[in-house]
Structure formats: structure tokens, C-alpha cells
Design an enzyme around this catalytic site. Structure first.
Site, PDB file in Angstrom:
ATOM      1  N   ASP A  99       0.800  -1.213   0.000  1.00 28.54           N
ATOM      2  CA  ASP A  99       0.000   0.000   0.000  1.00 28.54           C
ATOM      3  C   ASP A  99       0.837   1.269   0.000  1.00 28.54           C
ATOM      4  OD1 ASP A  99       0.724  -0.931   2.593  1.00 28.54           O
ATOM      5  OD2 ASP A  99      -0.674   0.458   3.524  1.00 28.54           O
ATOM      6  N   GLU A 131      -0.589  -2.144   5.119  1.00 24.13           N
ATOM      7  CA  GLU A 131       0.323  -2.155   6.265  1.00 24.13           C
ATOM      8  C   GLU A 131       0.241  -0.855   7.045  1.00 24.13           C
ATOM      9  OE1 GLU A 131       3.439  -1.340   8.813  1.00 24.13           O
ATOM     10  OE2 GLU A 131       3.314  -0.266   6.896  1.00 24.13           O
TER      11      GLU A 131
END
Length: 371
Positions: A59, A116
Site C-alpha cells: 500500500d 500495512e
């Protein structure tokens, strides 16, 4: 590939194009691919029954990029400002090397994880059953580290990253006219007293050197120019290096809030939520990382100081013995800028270094049998 990831960043749990690109590359290598919350690649060689997991996060962050790279983000307000574009690419490079050039005996499970940054992706993959479907004996993850020399590997046994807990305290006072404060209970006054009192948790209630940080980061009221607020909301962040300290902070925070509220004759509520637990490295995997890094030609710091930031790899490491390691991103220019800075950039010089390290680690942990 790294720069293409950088051009097209996606936020947590929105990594659809990223996941598709990762899955396509793995399939093109002939690796077994499973798509769910994240992307899992499974590569087997030999007859060994041991398996290790290698994780990369996918991400990006809600940050407006401030660089002049020709591969800068094409999505305004979204940027790979933490190097996850490089983490994915290093692991895909290792997958290619392990498929084509490297011998090992056992199974490698490539774990490409979403979200994350909010501490939700690892738990989502675990809740989906990734460790039951693809059991591993050990699990590993790399994070780049700006400010450290290029390719320097640092890690430590035990605690490597702090936990992060978010809190929200709501004070319910009695609003009123600014000229007559005695008629109500000004929520700002109560809130300010709470901000100050919360600082005594670290200063006076925990052991010196505990490494705990309690920060009030938002103070929001419903007051106006001549209106005393009846409600105040304090929001903030707690970092801790031990579960017992994290639990103690929550306990003291509730005690202090109840006490201050009682002193002023108001009510107050506390919400305290931990999404990032402490990241704990197991001894043998940590030693294995140091050995593999040295064999791959990296400078190694085997017992670095713990990091104050949090990492949701912690959930994988809590379920399976593992090691989280840091890889120097360089000291100059964009490569030395802090993580999450708008002018940070992952150092492409790390791509072959990271891929070589991952390959060496797999060969060390899944050695081929000697006749």
C-alpha cells in the site's frame, strides 16, 4: 517495475491494480498464485517439508508527492512515500532468481500484503486463513531505512518495533456564554487539564527508559467565538515497547480521565484501540538473517536499537517465529529523506541487493540435500 508501482500508488485495501500486476508477474514465472485479501505465491523445489514465508507490503500513503522524478505519482494525493514499491519489487526479483537460478529444498511462500500503513493488512490475511492454507515454519520481512548506508542490514533479537495504540477521550461538560463561565463547565478547561495530566504517565508512572510515548495529537471542541464548549474530544497516539507497558498506559489513562472528570463534575469516556502490536523477532530467524546478509555481502548490525515506529508484520511474527530487518536506503537526497516525507524516494540501488539477500536466505534456510 519499481517505477511503475511508484507511478500508480494505491491506498490500503484498494491495491487492485498493484495486486493484479504482482499476480501476473508471479504467474509468468510459473509460480502458483492465490489471490484474496493479498496475493500469495507458492514456489516448491525438491522434496523438503520445510517452508518459509517472505512478506512485502503493497500500500501507499495519502500524501501529495513533492518530487521531480519522471516516474512521480500519477494519482494526486497518493504516494509511495514508505518504499513499499521497492519492497514488492525486491521480492519479485527474488522470486525470479529462485525460480530460474537458485536451488533449494522446500517451499517458499511469497506474501504480498495490503494495508500495512493502518496495521490491518497482516491481520486480514491471517483472519482469511493464509497461515492455515500455506503453513510456514518461519516468516521474514524487509523495510528500507533512509539515513542508513545503502544495503546495510540491521536487526535485533526480541523487540524491534514499538506497538501503536490510538486513543480518543470525550469530555461531556456544560456549554454556555463566554461571559458567564460559572454557569456551566467549560470542556476546554477540563481537556487542557487532561492533556497535562496524561504526560505524567510517562514521566511519573512508568520506569525511566521504558521507551513509551504518549502524544495528544488533536483537540476538538464545539465552542465558538463567544460560546464555551460543552464537549471536547482529545485524540492521540501511544507507542510502547512492551505489552505490559501498553496495558499500563491504558489503565492509567482511564484512571486519570475518571479522576479529572470527577473533580469537575462532568463525565468523560475513553476509547483505546491497539492495531499495531509490538514486533518481536525470534532468536534463530534473526541469527539466520545476519548470516545470510553477510554471505550476500552486506554490512550487518546484528543488535541495533529498537525502532519507535510500528509495523504490522508483528501479527505474522506473533503467529510464526520470524524476523523483521531494516535495509539502508542511503543518506543523500531523496533516499535519505524520512519515511512518509513528500520528497522521499526508494533507492533503486537496493533492488539487486534485496533480491540477492532474499535468495541467500532461502538457500540457507531450505538447503538442498547432499547425497
Amino acid at each position: 517495475m519499481r517505477r511503475q508501482f511508484h507511478r500508480q500508488p494505491e491506498l490500503g485495501f484498494q491495491e487492485e491494480h498493484t495486486k493484479a500486476r504482482v499476480a501476473k508477474h508471479l504467474r509468468n514465472l510459473g509460480i502458483e498464485v492465490h489471490e484474496g485479501v493479498g496475493v500469495v505465491g507458492v514456489l516448491r523445489k525438491g522434496t523438503g517439508n520445510r517452508a518459509i514465508g517472505l512478506r512485502a507490503d503493497m500500500d501507499a500513503l495519502p500524501i501529495l508527492e513533492n518530487t521531480t522524478h519522471d516516474y512521480a505519482s500519477e494519482t494526486p494525493g497518493v504516494m509511495h512515500a514508505c518504499g513499499h514499491d521497492g519492497h514488492m519489487t525486491m521480492l519479485l526479483g527474488a522470486a525470479e532468481k529462485l525460480t530460474k537460478d537458485a536451488d533449494f529444498d522446500g517451499t517458499v511462500v511469497f506474501l504480498f500484503q495490503p494495508n500495512e500503513e493502518h496495521g490491518l493488512g497482516a491481520r486480514a490475511m491471517i483472519d482469511e486463513g493464509v497461515l492455515e492454507r500455506f503453513p510456514v515454519d518461519e516468516v521474514y520481512a524487509i523495510h528500507n531505512l533512509p539515513g542508513a548506508p545503502v544495503g546495510q542490514v540491521s536487526t535485533r533479537p526480541g523487540l524491534i518495533c514499538s506497538s501503536e495504540s490510538l486513543f480518543e477521550i470525550t469530555v461531556h461538560g456544560q456549554g454556555g456564554h463566554a461571559s458567564m463561565p460559572q454557569v456551566g463547565v467549560d470542556a476546554i478547561t477540563v481537556g487542557v487539564e487532561l492533556v497535562t495530566a496524561l504526560q505524567t504517565i510517562v514521566a511519573r508512572k512508568l520506569a525511566p527508559g521504558a521507551g513509551v510515548v504518549v502524544s495528544v495529537t488533536e483537540f476538538v471542541t464545539d465552542g465558538q467565538r463567544n460560546v464555551l464548549p460543552g464537549q471536547a474530544v482529545l485524540k492521540g497516539d501511544v507507542r510502547a515497547r512492551a505489552p505490559e507497558d501498553r496495558l499500563a498506559v491504558e489503565r492509567f489513562m482511564r484512571q486519570i480521565t475518571d479522576g479529572v472528570a470527577a473533580a469537575h463534575g462532568v463525565t468523560a469516556t475513553v476509547q483505546f484501540q491497539t492495531e499495531f502490536i509490538e514486533t518481536i523477532n525470534a532468536d534463530e530467524p534473526t541469527q539466520a538473517v545476519s548470516r545470510a546478509a553477510k554471505a550476500a555481502g552486506c554490512d550487518v548490525i546484528p543488535d541495533r536499537q529498537p525502532m519507535s515506529f510500528s509495523e504490522d508484520f508483528a501479527h505474522f511474527a506473533a503467529a510464526v517465529p520470524g524476523c523483521f530487518l531494516l535495509l539502508g536506503n542511503g543518506t543523500d537526497g531523496a533516499h535519505g529523506q524520512p519515511l512518509h516525507a513528500a520528497d522521499y524516494d526508494f533507492n533503486d540501488a537496493l533492488l539487486p541487493i534485496g533480491a540477492a539477500f532474499w535468495t541467500q536466505l532461502v538457500q540457507d534456510r531450505l538447503p538442498t540435500r547432499k547425497d
